[in-house]
Design an enzyme around this catalytic site. Structure first.
Site, PDB file in Angstrom:
ATOM      1  N   SER A   1       0.836  -1.673  -0.159  1.00 54.67           N
ATOM      2  CA  SER A   1       0.202  -0.004   0.031  1.00 54.67           C
ATOM      3  C   SER A   1       0.799   1.307  -0.032  1.00 54.67           C
ATOM      4  O   SER A   1       1.619   1.459   0.333  1.00 54.67           O
ATOM      5  CB  SER A   1      -1.303  -0.160   0.979  1.00 54.67           C
ATOM      6  OG  SER A   1      -2.078   1.046   1.157  1.00 54.67           O
ATOM      7  N   GLY A   2       1.060   2.163  -0.849  1.00 56.73           N
ATOM      8  CA  GLY A   2       1.092   4.047  -0.886  1.00 56.73           C
ATOM      9  C   GLY A   2       2.697   3.418  -2.131  1.00 56.73           C
ATOM     10  O   GLY A   2       3.069   4.470  -1.938  1.00 56.73           O
ATOM     11  N   THR A  22      -1.741   2.570  -7.839  1.00 51.72           N
ATOM     12  CA  THR A  22      -2.634   3.352  -8.596  1.00 51.72           C
ATOM     13  C   THR A  22      -2.003   4.466  -9.614  1.00 51.72           C
ATOM     14  O   THR A  22      -2.591   4.419 -10.698  1.00 51.72           O
ATOM     15  CB  THR A  22      -3.652   3.774  -7.736  1.00 51.72           C
ATOM     16  OG1 THR A  22      -3.711   2.829  -6.701  1.00 51.72           O
ATOM     17  CG2 THR A  22      -4.830   4.944  -8.476  1.00 51.72           C
ATOM     18  N   ASN A  37      -1.583   5.599   3.460  1.00 57.94           N
ATOM     19  CA  ASN A  37      -1.249   6.136   1.786  1.00 57.94           C
ATOM     20  C   ASN A  37      -3.153   7.718   1.613  1.00 57.94           C
ATOM     21  O   ASN A  37      -3.932   6.808   2.078  1.00 57.94           O
ATOM     22  CB  ASN A  37      -1.449   4.952   0.731  1.00 57.94           C
ATOM     23  CG  ASN A  37      -1.809   6.124  -0.597  1.00 57.94           C
ATOM     24  OD1 ASN A  37      -1.674   6.689  -0.884  1.00 57.94           O
ATOM     25  ND2 ASN A  37      -1.991   4.670  -1.756  1.00 57.94           N
ATOM     26  N   SER A  95      -5.626   5.991  -0.968  1.00 56.11           N
ATOM     27  CA  SER A  95      -5.547   4.024  -0.831  1.00 56.11           C
ATOM     28  C   SER A  95      -6.212   3.807  -1.466  1.00 56.11           C
ATOM     29  O   SER A  95      -7.514   3.633  -0.906  1.00 56.11           O
ATOM     30  CB  SER A  95      -5.192   3.620   0.722  1.00 56.11           C
ATOM     31  OG  SER A  95      -4.950   2.657   0.868  1.00 56.11           O
ATOM     32  N   SER A  96      -6.429   2.743  -2.451  1.00 55.09           N
ATOM     33  CA  SER A  96      -7.873   1.851  -2.968  1.00 55.09           C
ATOM     34  C   SER A  96      -8.224   0.912  -1.597  1.00 55.09           C
ATOM     35  O   SER A  96      -7.422  -0.083  -1.584  1.00 55.09           O
ATOM     36  CB  SER A  96      -7.028   1.397  -3.975  1.00 55.09           C
ATOM     37  OG  SER A  96      -5.612   2.398  -4.851  1.00 55.09           O
ATOM     38  N   GLY A 108      -2.828  -2.196  -1.542  1.00 63.81           N
ATOM     39  CA  GLY A 108      -1.511  -2.940  -1.567  1.00 63.81           C
ATOM     40  C   GLY A 108      -1.489  -4.011  -0.566  1.00 63.81           C
ATOM     41  O   GLY A 108      -2.225  -3.636   0.425  1.00 63.81           O
ATOM     42  N   GLU A 128      -0.794  -4.758   3.487  1.00 64.01           N
ATOM     43  CA  GLU A 128      -0.932  -3.363   4.184  1.00 64.01           C
ATOM     44  C   GLU A 128      -1.009  -4.186   5.904  1.00 64.01           C
ATOM     45  O   GLU A 128      -1.321  -5.128   5.832  1.00 64.01           O
ATOM     46  CB  GLU A 128      -1.633  -2.748   3.849  1.00 64.01           C
ATOM     47  CG  GLU A 128      -3.079  -3.231   4.103  1.00 64.01           C
ATOM     48  CD  GLU A 128      -4.809  -2.517   4.047  1.00 64.01           C
ATOM     49  OE1 GLU A 128      -4.045  -0.600   3.317  1.00 64.01           O
ATOM     50  OE2 GLU A 128      -5.227  -2.479   3.973  1.00 64.01           O
TER      51      GLU A 128
HETATM   52  N1  LIG Z   1       5.785   7.858 -10.072  1.00 61.13           N
HETATM   53  C1  LIG Z   1       4.845   8.792  -8.905  1.00 61.13           C
HETATM   54  N2  LIG Z   1       5.071  10.076  -9.114  1.00 61.13           N
HETATM   55  C2  LIG Z   1       5.222  10.816  -7.944  1.00 61.13           C
HETATM   56  N3  LIG Z   1       4.640  10.199  -7.037  1.00 61.13           N
HETATM   57  C3  LIG Z   1       4.214   9.088  -6.576  1.00 61.13           C
HETATM   58  C4  LIG Z   1       4.205   8.088  -7.889  1.00 61.13           C
HETATM   59  N4  LIG Z   1       3.818   6.766  -7.397  1.00 61.13           N
HETATM   60  C5  LIG Z   1       3.286   7.522  -6.567  1.00 61.13           C
HETATM   61  N5  LIG Z   1       2.912   8.930  -5.485  1.00 61.13           N
HETATM   62  C6  LIG Z   1       2.763   8.611  -5.002  1.00 61.13           C
HETATM   63  O1  LIG Z   1       2.162   7.626  -3.896  1.00 61.13           O
HETATM   64  C7  LIG Z   1       0.915   7.600  -3.048  1.00 61.13           C
HETATM   65  C8  LIG Z   1       0.381   6.893  -2.915  1.00 61.13           C
HETATM   66  O2  LIG Z   1       0.718   5.721  -4.538  1.00 61.13           O
HETATM   67  P1  LIG Z   1      -0.495   4.797  -4.767  1.00 61.13           P
HETATM   68  O3  LIG Z   1      -2.165   5.554  -4.399  1.00 61.13           O
HETATM   69  O4  LIG Z   1      -0.112   4.433  -6.397  1.00 61.13           O
HETATM   70  O5  LIG Z   1      -0.660   3.682  -3.990  1.00 61.13           O
HETATM   71  P2  LIG Z   1      -0.569   2.653  -4.425  1.00 61.13           P
HETATM   72  O6  LIG Z   1      -0.168   1.381  -4.698  1.00 61.13           O
HETATM   73  O7  LIG Z   1      -2.048   2.070  -5.472  1.00 61.13           O
HETATM   74  O8  LIG Z   1      -1.509   1.911  -2.480  1.00 61.13           O
HETATM   75  P3  LIG Z   1      -2.621   1.672  -2.317  1.00 61.13           P
HETATM   76  O9  LIG Z   1      -2.131   0.140  -2.469  1.00 61.13           O
HETATM   77  O10 LIG Z   1      -2.839   1.932  -0.504  1.00 61.13           O
HETATM   78  O11 LIG Z   1      -3.546   1.721  -2.838  1.00 61.13           O
HETATM   79  C9  LIG Z   1       0.217   8.915  -4.245  1.00 61.13           C
HETATM   80  O12 LIG Z   1      -1.330   9.828  -3.819  1.00 61.13           O
HETATM   81  C10 LIG Z   1       1.700   9.569  -5.106  1.00 61.13           C
HETATM   82  O13 LIG Z   1       1.339  10.874  -3.534  1.00 61.13           O
HETATM   83 MG   LIG Z   2      -4.142   2.156  -5.043  1.00 67.58          MG
END
Ligand SMILES: Nc1ncnc2c1ncn2[C@@H]1O[C@H](COP(=O)(O)OP(=O)(O)OP(=O)(O)O)[C@@H](O)[C@H]1O
Ligand SMILES: [Mg+2]
Length: 1041
Positions: free
Chosen positions: A124-125, A129, A174, A177-178, A401, A403
C-alpha cells in the site's frame, strides 16, 4: 543489410535532444539489472536502486519487468514530450519508463494479435494506482484517435477520479489508498484504437463507511461532497458544510489532510460524471445516496427502561427517508424492530440499542457498498464497446496493496490474501513456470531457489482446511459462534503450520507480542497480526430481510436497483464474503492466466510519504519479499524470449532465403537455418524440444527490426503482386463482361433475325398461298396477296401509262383480279387523255380537224394514199394572192377566193400535161393559166369528182356538159389532192359527189365524146397515153393500205 549492422544501427537516429539528456542521466547506475555484474548481491541491487533514486531515476528494469520506486514528488517525466518519445520505440533504446512498458505491451499485442495484462503490484502506497493511471494516460494520448474514440477514451480516463472518489480513502499508509481491487480491460481494435473498456471491481472495504481507525478517513466522496458541494445542493440534501457534524466522518479524527484538496476533487468528480454521461437524475440519486449515508450515521437511538432502542422521528431520519425515498415510518420500524415469522404470525421484535446501531451501520455499509457496485456497472455501460468485431485487450490490474496496521482486521486479511495470490501468480508465471519450462524443453539449467508462497495461499484458501473454510464453518454452524470460537477452531486446525501462530501456540518470546484474540500469519511480505474481532460478523455481512424489503420500496432509482426483488425473495443463504472474494480472485487468476503478462513492481521508498528519502531497510525488505533478486537470477541465467518453433518460423521466415516462402522440413531445422542465417551467436540462443530460447532481448529486438524492414519490402512485393492480380482480375472481368455483352447483343440480334425470318416465312407462305389461290374469291388466305398484286399492278401501271391518245398498245396486262379495274382505268385514262388533248386544241386546229373528218369520211378505207395524208396538215392556200395574176384577181375578186393550188392539167385528147393554178371561190372553181382564166366550173355545174382507189394524185372533175361553153371534164393532177378535194367538197357542198373508183374512170369530152383514164399499179409512177388511147396512170403499190 547484415544482422550485425542492424544491431549496431538499431538505435533511432535523430531523436529529440531530450533523449540525449535522458541517456546521459541514465548513466547513473544500471538501467537493467540483467547487466549488473554482482547480480547475486542484494547490496549491489539496492545500491543501484538507491543511486538511481537519488537522481530521480525511479524506474529500473529486470529484463522486461519494471521496478518503480515511489518518489513521493511530482517528476517531470509524464508530459506529452515523453509520451511521444517512447511511442513505438524499442524497449531498450530509451531509459526505463512506465511508458516504455506500456508501449511494448501495446505493440506486442498489435503484432501478435493476442491479449495482455499488466500486473502492478507492491504494498500500500507503493504507487500502483499512479502507475496504472500513467499507463492509461499513455494509451489515451498515443493510440490513434477519432472523434468517436475520443469519447470512449475520455470516459476511460474520467472513470478514474470517480472510482477513486468512491473507492479510495486516506489510510495510515497512503493518502489515496485504494480500498477496492480494480481490473480494467482496455479493448483495442485491429488498428490499435482504444475502442472500449470494462472494469471488474473486487471487495470494497465498506466497513470504512461506518468506522475509521485513528488517522484515517472515510471514502473521499463524503468529504468532497461536504466541502465542495454547492450551497444549493447541500440544502437539497440537508447537509451542513461541516465534516465534524457527521458521526461517520469523525472516527479517524483527521478530516483534513494537507495532500488532499476535497474542493478541487469535487469539481473533478462532477466533471468526470458528466463526461461519463451520467444524467441529472443519476447524479441527483447518487448524491442522495451519499448524503443519506451521512444522515444515517447521525440517526441516534435512545434506550427505554428495558434497554430497547427508541427511535424518534427526528430530522436526520426524515432526511434519510427523503433521500432514499422510503417512508419515514417504514424506515423507523425497520431500524428499531425485527420481524420474526413465527408460523403464521409475524412478531415485531424490538432491538436493543447496540443492536439497532449495528443494524443501522449494516444498512449504511450495504447502501454504500451496493451503490459502489452500481457505479462500476454504470461506468461499464458507458465504456462498452459498440462494435462486435474481434478485439484484443490489455488488462490493468491495480489492487489494494499489502498492508499492515497496528490493528489488522478482516479487511486486511482479505487484502493481504489477495496480494498473496498475486505474488503466487507472479511466481507461477516467472520463476516456477519458467524453470519448469527449461526442464521440460531439455535446456541445461541450474535451478534458482525461491520462496514459493503457495504454502501461505493454501493456509488461507484450502478447501476444508484453510482459514476461510474454518471461518465459513464457524459462520454457518448453528449455536453460539463467536470470533473467539473461530480462533479456537483455527488453533485446532492450523496448530503446527509454520506460517500460523496465535498467543496460545506461540513460544514464550513471541507470545509477548500477541494478544489473546490475535492470530498471526507469516505472509510472503512479512508478519501480520490479525485481531479476530469482527471476523464472523464481517464475513456474514448480514442485512436483515425486513431491511432489504424496506429498501425495495425506495423511490431512489439507484437504491431500488441495488436491492432487487429476487435477492430478497431468495431464501438461500448467500455465500460468505471471504468465499465470494476467494472465488472472485480465482476467476481473476483465470482471466490473467489466459493473457501474456507484463510486470510493474512498485516499491515504497519510505513509510513517511517523504520525497527524496530512501529507506534502505524498507526497500531491502520489499526487494526481498517481492522476489526480485530471484527474478533477476532466473532472467540472467535464463532466456528473455521463447517461442514455439512453428510460430517463430512463421513470423521470421521472410528473413532467410532458405525458409522463405516455405520451409518444407521440420520447423526446428527451419529455425536453426534461420537463426544461423541471421548470425545468432551460440550463447544467444538455445534450441529446446519445441521452442527456441533467446537469451537477450536485444537479439530479439534486432531480429524484430530486421523483420520490420523486410516486412515493408515484402509488403511492397505483395502489394505489387496483388495489384497485378487485381489488374488481371479486373481485365478478366472486363473481358468477360465484354464477351457477355457481345453474346447478349448477338443473342438479341439473332433473336431479331429469327423473328424477321419467321415473319418472312410467314409472309412468303402467305404470299405463296395467296399466289396459289389468287384466282379464287377473296379469302383470308389470298386477301393480302391480292392486295399486294393490286398495289404492285397499280404502282407499275402508274409508271407505264400511255403518253398519247393514239397510243393504244401501251397498257400493262392486268392480273386477273384487276381485269375489270384495269379496263375501267384504261378507259378513264384514255378519256382523260382525250379530254386533255381536246382541251389543248386551237380553233384553227379544230377547223382543220373538222376538215380532216370530212376528208376521212370521203376517203378513209377507199383510197390507198389516204393514210399517209392524214398527218399532213391542211393549209389555207397553196398559192398566195401575190402569186395569182392581177387580172385574174380582178376578174374573180367579187366571188372571194377561198383556196388556190397549183395543178397539172392533162389535155383531154393528147393528155399533155400543163401546169395551171386552180382557184376556188365561193361559188366556182377556176382553172387559170397566168392571166387567163382557162376554165370556170360553177359549183352547181360540177356533177362530181372521181379519183382512183390507188396512191396516185389524179382526179377527174365531172362538169355538166349541157352548157356548150363547157370544155368537158377536167383531168387534173394535184399534189395536195386530199386538201383540195376536201376544200372543194365543203365550198361546193359536194361531199357525196366525190367518188373513189377502181380500175378505169370514164370522162366526158366536149361534144358528147368520152374516154377513160386507166389506173394501175407498177414499179415506177408513170402517166402516159396508153395504146388503147386511154390515159394510163401507173402508181407504185403502197405497202400498207
Ligand atoms: N510515480 C509517482 N510520482 C510521484 N508520486 C507518486 C508516484 N507514484 C506514487 N506516488 C505518490 O504515492 C502516493 C501513493 O501512490 P498510490 O496511490 O499509487 O499507491 P498504491 O500502490 O495504489 O497504494 P494502495 O495499495 O494503498 O492503493 C500517491 O498518492 C503519490 O503521492
Ligand atoms: Mg492504489
Amino acid at each position: 543489410m547484415s544482422f550485425s549492422t542492424w544491431q549496431k544501427g538499431k538505435g533511432k537516429l535523430g531523436h529529440l535532444d531530450l533523449e540525449g539528456a535522458l541517456t546521459a542521466r541514465d548513466r547513473v547506475g544500471i538501467q537493467d539489472f540483467v547487466l549488473l555484474d554482482a547480480h547475486n548481491s542484494e547490496t549491489a541491487f539496492l545500491d543501484n536502486l538507491k543511486k538511481r533514486f537519488s537522481e530521480d531515476l525511479i524506474y529500473t528494469y529486470i529484463g522486461t519487468l519494471l521496478i518503480s520506486v515511489n518518489p513521493y514528488k511530482e517528476l517531470d517525466i509524464y508530459n506529452k514530450k515523453h509520451m511521444d518519445l517512447y511511442m513505438g520505440v524499442n524497449f531498450y533504446e530509451l531509459p526505463p519508463h512506465i511508458y516504455a512498458l506500456a508501449d511494448n505491451a501495446y505493440h506486442t499485442m498489435l503484432t501478435e494479435g493476442n491479449n495482455h495484462f499488466i500486473l502492478i503490484s507492491g504494498e500500500s502506497g507503493a504507487g500502483k494506482t499512479e502507475a496504472s493511471k500513467k499507463i492509461l494516460q499513455y494509451y489515451a494520448v498515443s493510440c490513434p484517435s477519432s472523434a468517436l474514440l475520443d469519447t470512449v477514451r475520455d470516459r476511460m480516463l474520467m472513470s478514474n477520479p470517480v472510482l477513486e472518489a468512491f473507492g479510495n480513502a486516506k489510510t495510515l499508509k497512503n493518502d489515496n489508498s485504494s480500498r477496492f481491487g480494480k481490473y480494467m480491460d482496455i479493448q483495442f481494435d485491429r488498428q490499435g484504437d482504444a475502442v472500449g473498456g470494462h472494469i471488474l471491481s473486487y471487495l470494497l472495504e465498506k466497513s470504512r463507511v461506518v468506522h475509521q481507525n485513528h488517522g484515517e478517513r472515510n471514502f473521499h466522496i463524503f468529504y468532497q461532497l461536504v466541502e465542495g458541494g454547492e450551497e444549493d445542493l447541500l440544502r437539497q440534501l440537508g447537509l451542513e458544510r461541516d465534516t465534524q457534524h457527521y458521526n461517520y466522518l469523525v472516527g479517524g479524527e483527521c478530516a483534513n489532510v494537507s495532500s488532499i484538496n476535497d474542493k478541487n476533487d469535487w469539481k473533478t468528480v462532477k466533471n468526470a460524471l458528466s463526461v461519463i454521461h451520467f444524467d441529472e437524475s443519476d447524479i441527483e440519486h447518487l448524491f442522495g445516496v451519499i448524503a443519506s449515508v451521512l444522515h444515517l450515521g447521525n440517526v441516534h437511538f435512545d434506550g427505554d427502561t428495558k434497554g430497547y432502542a427508541v427511535l424518534n422521528s427526528n430530522a436526520e431520519l426524515r432526511w434519510v427517508s427523503k433521500l432514499i425515498g422510503v417512508h419515514v415510518q417504514v424506515l423507523q420500524e425497520a431500524l428499531s424492530y425485527r420481524k420474526i415469522e413465527a408460523k403464521t404470525d409475524e412478531v415485531m421484535c424490538p432491538f436493543m440499542v447496540d443492536h439497532a446501531v449495528y443494524v443501522r451501520d449494516a444498512l449504511a455499509k450495504a447502501i454504500y457498498g451496493r451503490t459502489f457496485t452500481w457505479l462500476v456497472n454504470r461506468i461499464n455501460e458507458s465504456l462498452e464497446n459498440q462494435d462486435s468485431t474481434r478485439k484484443t485487450v490489455i488488462g490493468l490490474l491495480d489492487i489494494y496493496g499489502f498492508e499492515v496496521f497496528y490493528v489488522n482486521s478482516f479487511e486486511q486479511f482479505c487484502i493481504n490474501y489477495c496480494n498473496e495470490k498475486l505474488q503466487q501468480l507472479f511466481i507461477q508465471l516467472t520463476l516456477k513456470a519458467e524453470q519448469e519450462e527449461y526442464e521440460a524443453e531439455g535446456i541445461e539449467w541450474e535451478p534458482v531457489q525461491f520462496f514459493n508462497n503457495k504454502i501461505i495461499c493454501d493456509l488461507v484458501e484450502e478447501k476444508y482446511r484453510g482459514i476461510i473454510s474454518v471461518l465459513d464453518e464457524e459462520c454457518l454452524r448453528p449455536g453460539d459462534a463467536t470470533d473467539l470460537t473461530f480462533l479456537e477452531k483455527l488453533e485446532e486446525k492450523m496448530g503446527n503450520h509454520p506460517h500460523f501462530v496465535t498467543h496460545k501456540l506461540a513460544d514464550k518470546k513471541t507470545r509477548k507480542t500477541l494478544d489473546r484474540g490475535d492470530f498471526r500469519l507469516l505472509h510472503y511480505a512479512g508478519e501480520v497480526t490479525y485481531c479476530v474481532v469482527g471476523f464472523i460478523d464481517k464475513n456474514n455481512d448480514l442485512l436483515y430481510r425486513h431491511i432489504k424489503e424496506a429498501m425495495r420500496q425506495s423511490k431512489n432509482s439507484i437504491i431500488r436497483q441495488c436491492f432487487l426483488c429476487d435477492e430478497v425473495d431468495s431464501r438461500r443463504r448467500p455465500e460468505t464474503v471471504a468465499t465470494q472474494f476467494k472465488n472472485s480472485l480465482l476467476e481473476l487468476t483465470e482471466i490473467l492466466m489466459a493473457k501474456e503478462a507484463w510486470y510493474v513492481r512498485c516499491l515504497k521508498s519510505n513509510d513517511n510519504k517523504q520525497s527524496g528519502k530512501f529507506d534502505d531497510v524498507l526497500v531491502r525488505h520489499q526487494v526481498k519479499y517481492l522476489g526480485l533478486i530471484e527474478h533477476l537470477r532466473v532472467r540472467r541465467a535464463g532466456f528473455a524470449y521463447r517461442r514455439r518453433y512453428e510460430e517463430f518460423l512463421k513470423r521470421y521466415k521472410p528473413l532467410c532465403p532458405d525458409t522463405w516462402p516455405h520451409w518444407r522440413g521440420v520447423a526446428a531445422d527451419g529455425v536453426e537455418t534461420l537463426v544461423k542465417h541471421l548470425g545468432y551467436q551460440p550463447d544467444e540462443y538455445k534450441m529446446g524440444r519445441t521452442k527456441i530460447f533467446i537469451r537477450y532481448a536485444r537479439t530479439l529486438f534486432a531480429t524484430e527490426d530486421a523483420f520490420e524492414i523486410c516486412k515493408h519490402e515484402l509488403a511492397t512485393r505483395i502489394q505489387a503482386k496483388y495489384k497485378g492480380y487485381r489488374a488481371k482480375g479486373e481485365f478478366k472481368k472486363q473481358k468477360e463482361a465484354a464477351t457477355k455483352i457481345e453474346t447478349c447483343w448477338r443473342g438479341v440480334q439473332a433473336r431479331k433475325e429469327r423473328e424477321r425470318r419467321a415473319w418472312a416465312v410467314k409472309v412468303i407462305k402467305k404470299f405463296i398461298k395467296g399466289y396459289m389461290t389468287r384466282g379464287q374469291a377473296k379469302t383470308t388466305d389470298n386477301s393480302e396477296y391480292l392486295a399486294f398484286v393490286r398495289q404492285s399492278y397499280l404502282n407499275r401501271l402508274k409508271g407505264n401509262l400511255p403518253k398519247t391518245v393514239l397510243d393504244k398498245t401501251t397498257w400493262l396486262t392486268p392480273p386477273p383480279v384487276m381485269k375489270e379495274t384495269s379496263e375501267i382505268l384504261r378507259q378513264l385514262h384514255s378519256r382523260w387523255l382525250v379530254r386533255k388533248y381536246v382541251r389543248g386544241i386551237t380553233p384553227q386546229k379544230k377547223a382543220q380537224m373538222q376538215m380532216k373528218v370530212i376528208t376521212s369520211a370521203i376517203f378513209k378505207g377507199k383510197k390507198d394514199s389516204y393514210p399517209q395524208s392524214v398527218a399532213v396538215p391542211f393549209q389555207d392556200t397553196r398559192i398566195s394572192e401575190q402569186d395569182i395574176n392581177v387580172r385574174v384577181l380582178q376578174t374573180i375578186r367579187h366571188e372571194r377566193i377561198k383556196y388556190s393550188v397549183p395543178v397539172v392539167k392533162y389535155d383531154r385528147n393528147g393528155f399533155k400535161p400543163r401546169p395551171r393554178q386552180l382557184i376556188l371561190t365561193q361559188s366556182a372553181a377556176y382553172l387559170v393559166e397566168e392571166a387567163k382564166i382557162k376554165q370556170r366550173a360553177d359549183y352547181v355545174s360540177l356533177k362530181g369528182v372521181s379519183v382512183s382507189n390507188l396512191g396516185d394524185t389524179m382526179m377527174i372533175l365531172h362538169v355538166a356538159n349541157d352548157d356548150h361553153k363547157q370544155k368537158g371534164d377536167l383531168l387534173l393532177q394535184c399534189d395536195h389532192l386530199y386538201e383540195f378535194l376536201t376544200k372543194l367538197s365543203v365550198l361546193a357542198n359536194k361531199q357525196n359527189a366525190i367518188k373513189v373508183l377502181q380500175g378505169s374512170i370514164k370522162f366526158e369530152i366536149q361534144g358528147g365524146k368520152e374516154n377513160f383514164v386507166d389506173f394501175s399499179t407498177g414499179q415506177e409512177p408513170l402517166v402516159y397515153k396508153g395504146k388503147n388511147g386511154h390515159l394510163t396512170v401507173v402508181t407504185p403499190r403502197t405497202r400498207t393500205r
